[in-house]
Design a protein around this motif. Structure first.
Motif, short mmCIF file in Angstrom:
data_model
loop_
_atom_site.label_atom_id
_atom_site.label_comp_id
_atom_site.label_asym_id
_atom_site.label_seq_id
_atom_site.Cartn_x
_atom_site.Cartn_y
_atom_site.Cartn_z
N UNK A 145 -12.33 -13.64 29.04
CA UNK A 145 -11.56 -12.43 29.40
C UNK A 145 -11.94 -11.27 28.48
N UNK A 146 -12.02 -11.56 27.20
CA UNK A 146 -12.33 -10.50 26.23
C UNK A 146 -13.80 -10.06 26.34
N UNK A 147 -14.71 -11.00 26.54
CA UNK A 147 -16.13 -10.64 26.70
C UNK A 147 -16.29 -9.69 27.89
N UNK A 148 -15.61 -10.00 28.98
CA UNK A 148 -15.73 -9.16 30.20
C UNK A 148 -15.08 -7.79 29.97
N UNK A 149 -13.92 -7.79 29.33
CA UNK A 149 -13.22 -6.52 29.08
C UNK A 149 -14.10 -5.58 28.25
N UNK A 150 -14.75 -6.16 27.21
CA UNK A 150 -15.48 -5.33 26.25
C UNK A 150 -16.92 -5.06 26.67
N UNK A 151 -17.56 -6.04 27.28
CA UNK A 151 -18.96 -5.88 27.68
C UNK A 151 -19.91 -5.91 26.50
N UNK A 191 -18.36 -28.73 32.76
CA UNK A 191 -17.54 -27.52 32.60
C UNK A 191 -18.41 -26.42 32.00
N UNK A 192 -19.16 -26.75 30.97
CA UNK A 192 -19.99 -25.74 30.29
C UNK A 192 -21.02 -25.15 31.25
N UNK A 193 -21.71 -26.02 31.98
CA UNK A 193 -22.75 -25.52 32.89
C UNK A 193 -22.14 -24.72 34.05
N UNK A 194 -20.96 -25.13 34.50
CA UNK A 194 -20.32 -24.39 35.60
C UNK A 194 -19.83 -23.03 35.14
N UNK A 195 -19.26 -22.97 33.94
CA UNK A 195 -18.86 -21.65 33.39
C UNK A 195 -20.11 -20.80 33.23
N UNK A 196 -21.18 -21.43 32.73
CA UNK A 196 -22.43 -20.69 32.50
C UNK A 196 -22.91 -20.05 33.80
N UNK A 197 -22.88 -20.83 34.87
CA UNK A 197 -23.33 -20.31 36.17
C UNK A 197 -22.45 -19.12 36.60
N UNK A 198 -21.15 -19.25 36.36
CA UNK A 198 -20.21 -18.24 36.84
C UNK A 198 -20.27 -16.92 36.05
N UNK A 199 -20.48 -17.01 34.75
CA UNK A 199 -20.35 -15.78 33.94
C UNK A 199 -21.68 -15.14 33.55
N UNK A 200 -22.78 -15.79 33.91
CA UNK A 200 -24.10 -15.26 33.52
C UNK A 200 -24.32 -13.79 33.90
N UNK A 201 -23.90 -13.36 35.12
CA UNK A 201 -24.15 -11.96 35.48
C UNK A 201 -23.44 -10.96 34.57
N UNK A 202 -22.46 -11.44 33.81
CA UNK A 202 -21.76 -10.55 32.86
C UNK A 202 -22.43 -10.57 31.49
N UNK A 203 -23.62 -11.18 31.43
CA UNK A 203 -24.34 -11.29 30.15
C UNK A 203 -23.55 -12.10 29.12
N UNK A 204 -22.87 -13.11 29.62
CA UNK A 204 -22.18 -14.03 28.71
C UNK A 204 -22.99 -15.32 28.70
N UNK A 205 -23.42 -15.74 27.52
CA UNK A 205 -24.24 -16.95 27.42
C UNK A 205 -23.38 -18.15 27.03
N UNK A 206 -23.61 -19.25 27.72
CA UNK A 206 -22.79 -20.45 27.50
C UNK A 206 -23.71 -21.66 27.40
N UNK A 207 -23.65 -22.36 26.30
CA UNK A 207 -24.50 -23.53 26.06
C UNK A 207 -23.72 -24.61 25.32
N UNK A 208 -24.28 -25.81 25.34
CA UNK A 208 -23.69 -26.91 24.56
C UNK A 208 -24.64 -27.38 23.49
#
Ligand code: BGC
Length: 283
Positions: A145-151, A191-208
């Motif tokens: 939420x905060x990553x998206x709000x701030x960019x 969960x990690x890979x699914x979040x990663x797929x969902x938020x990637x266009x917002x330039x949020x990186x998610x890895x394990x």
């Protein structure tokens, strides 16, 4: 405790002077012991302001804050049970009050409640799933939420935010006697890979990061006697136990802009534990 009877101690190369996380705000859950502690200290050394999340031992968490400050870093300790929604939300509010925002979440808090399958209680199951999986969900949701709000803030990082999930080799290796733990880590993986797929266009990186056997209190039984250590080494082709700093270095790299194109991966840091060591001679 020496690493192995036949091999020398590992000497880590010295780090470059550049601070990889300069100016970033990081939250490390379960940061007052084991892997989380090493990650928090290493992130502070690399220039991040760090929230030390913990659930027990106020004095230990405060001592860490002092240790980090004494070395010129910045940290605060926030007590919260990551499996509790209100406590997680209160922790993020406090972090934003103190540090303004979040750039890096390290979803590290985790535990084991081992039992033979048919003896495993619902409480043991729920506690492990609650902390290891639901806890990661609750913290990741607040961070996103905060990553998206701030960019993206280009002076701080190429990415709008980074999440590193602490998984385990047991996101792929089944583990008898630890069904709740293996199920939680298998869940963390998707969960990690699914979040990663969902938020990637917002330039949020998610890895394990997937540690193997690391010398921490959680698995002391597996390394604290020479006999146990020898047994453990049968599972580790690299023939040494991992140290918390082995994981901390991988987490810092994944959180840094040096890993800006690394997204949705499980990075195994396990001395080869996932190479099916039984097949060295068999098969
Ligand atoms: C567990 C440890 C175990 C290691 C390798 C970790 O995820 O927490 O107890 O030693 O995996 O099996």
């Amino acid at each position: 405790m020496s690493t192995s009877p036949s091999l020398p101690e590992v000497v880590m190369p010295s780090c470059p002077v550049r601070q990889l996380l300069r100016g970033q705000k990081a939250l490390v859950t379960g940061a007052n012991s084991g892997i989380g502690k090493a990650v928090a200290i290493h992130m502070a050394q690399e220039g991040a302001d760090v929230v030390i999340n913990y659930v027990a031992n106020d004095a230990g968490a405060e001592a860490m804050v002092e240790e980090i400050k004494a070395k010129g870093g910045n940290a605060i300790a926030i007590k919260a049970d990551v499996s509790n929604e209100e406590q997680v939300q209160a922790m993020f509010r406090r972090m934003f009050d103190e540090f303004g925002t979040i750039d890096i979440l390290v979803n590290n808090a985790g535990l084991q409640k081992d039992a033979p399958f048919e003896e495993m209680t619902l409480a043991q199951w729920n506690t492990v799933i609650g902390v290891n999986l639901t806890g990661q969900f609750l913290c990741a949701r607040e961070a996103v939420k905060e990553f998206k709000r701030r960019g993206v803030v280009p002076e701080v990082s190429c990415a709008a935010g980074k999440i590193i999930s602490m998984s385990s080799v047991h996101e792929v290796i089944p583990w008898a006697g630890h069904v709740n733990y293996a199920a939680s880590k298998g869940g963390v993986m998707l969960m990690t890979k699914s979040i990663a797929q969902e938020v990637a266009p917002h330039r949020i990186r998610v890895n394990s990061v997937c540690p193997g056997a690391i010398r921490t209190p959680i698995n002391m039984e597996a390394w604290s006697t020479p006999e146990a250590y020898a047994e453990l080494m049968k599972l580790v082709p690299y023939k040494r136990i991992g140290e918390p700093v082995d994981i901390a270095r991988a987490v810092v790299w994944l959180a840094s802009d040096d890993a800006d194109y690394v997204h949705g991966v499980s990075l195994f840091v396990d001395g080869g534990m996932t190479l099916y060591p039984g097949f060295e001679t068999g098969g």
